[in-house]
Design an enzyme around this catalytic site. Structure first.
Site, mmCIF file in Angstrom:
data_model
loop_
_atom_site.group_PDB
_atom_site.id
_atom_site.type_symbol
_atom_site.label_atom_id
_atom_site.label_comp_id
_atom_site.label_asym_id
_atom_site.label_seq_id
_atom_site.Cartn_x
_atom_site.Cartn_y
_atom_site.Cartn_z
ATOM 1 C CB THR A 1 48.576 38.152 34.421
ATOM 2 O OG1 THR A 1 48.153 38.834 33.243
ATOM 3 C CG2 THR A 1 50.355 37.733 33.775
ATOM 4 C CG LEU B 1 51.880 41.398 36.881
ATOM 5 C CD1 LEU B 1 52.463 39.692 37.461
ATOM 6 C CD2 LEU B 1 52.863 40.965 35.069
ATOM 7 C CG ASP B 2 45.658 40.874 34.429
ATOM 8 O OD1 ASP B 2 45.234 39.582 34.582
ATOM 9 O OD2 ASP B 2 45.724 41.312 32.479
ATOM 10 C CB VAL B 3 42.874 39.577 38.734
ATOM 11 C CG1 VAL B 3 41.916 39.637 37.852
ATOM 12 C CG2 VAL B 3 42.832 38.969 40.030
#
Length: 233
Positions: free
Chosen positions: A104, A100-102
């Site tokens: 999210t 998950l990106d930072v």
């Protein structure tokens, strides 16, 4: 399994520190002092270190409610890592299952079982992932209907030659949508929303496959999966 490896996998010791512990006479096998690192131990052997009986940790499967501002990387870069939130032995062996990106939030699986992780993330298995996105601009009326059809047919993302697999888009209210995808391209949800002329303000993953984020877990909290949950993949 060699005794020094057994010690390293059942304690916080490295292989080097395990050998030193053996040489210091801190390890017993079946009640007898043992100093040989190359000694092979069997599953039914009783191994103690400083009087404490040891057992292999085994594979671990963890559900984390990932908060915003946490990276899903093996090395710390600009933000805290997801595995840094876990108070477990040998955390360096654990890896996020997918990313998950930072920014999210939501369900992140973490494990040291590579085969299990592959079953979760491999495009061949088409594991469904459900997200709720908060949008910068309202999505409603005919615009929403066109977006639902576009997602169902697949969207050609910028810089890619193949369209996304069919995805399900549900409008929860003008500013929130629930999106189900069956693959994991780079920043896929954000790019799909951008492709229909909107922008994601916040993104939260609710579920992976049949596993849904535990409502009891606050951001940053985690728990181990039970055997039934592990068997879902």
């Amino acid at each position: 399994m060699r005794l020094d490896r057994f010690l390293a996998e059942s304690t916080e010791l490295t292989r080097g520190l395990a050998k030193r512990a053996l040489l210091r006479g801190e390890v017993n096998v079946n009640g007898q002092l043992e100093k040989k690192a190359a000694r092979h131990v069997q599953p039914n052997d009783d191994v103690t270190w400083l009087g404490e009986t040891l057992a292999l940790i085994g594979n671990r499967y963890i559900m984390l409610h990932k908060p915003q501002g946490v990276e899903c990387t093996s090395r710390r870069e600009f933000y805290p890592r997801a595995v840094d939130l876990l108070d477990v032995a040998k955390s360096e062996r654990l890896q996020p299952v997918g990313r998950l990106d930072v920014d999210t939030t939501g369900l992140l699986l973490i494990s040291d079982d590579g085969q299990w992780s592959h079953r979760v993330t491999s495009p061949r298995h088409q594991c469904a992932k459900v997200y709720v996105a908060t949008l910068a601009r309202p999505l409603e009326g005919t615009t929403a209907q066109r977006a639902v059809r576009a997602f169902a047919e697949g969207i050609r993302l910028e810089g890619e030659t193949s369209a996304t697999r069919p995805a399900e888009l549900e409008c929860l209210d003008p500013f929130r949508v629930r999106l189900t995808i069956h693959e994991g391209r780079y920043h896929q949800v954000r790019r799909m929303i951008a492709a229909i002329g909107n922008h994601v303000e916040a993104l939260h993953r609710q579920s992976v496959g049949e596993l849904t984020l535990d409502d009891a877990l606050a951001p940053g909290e985690w728990r181990e999966l039970d055997a039934g949950e592990v068997a879902l993949f």
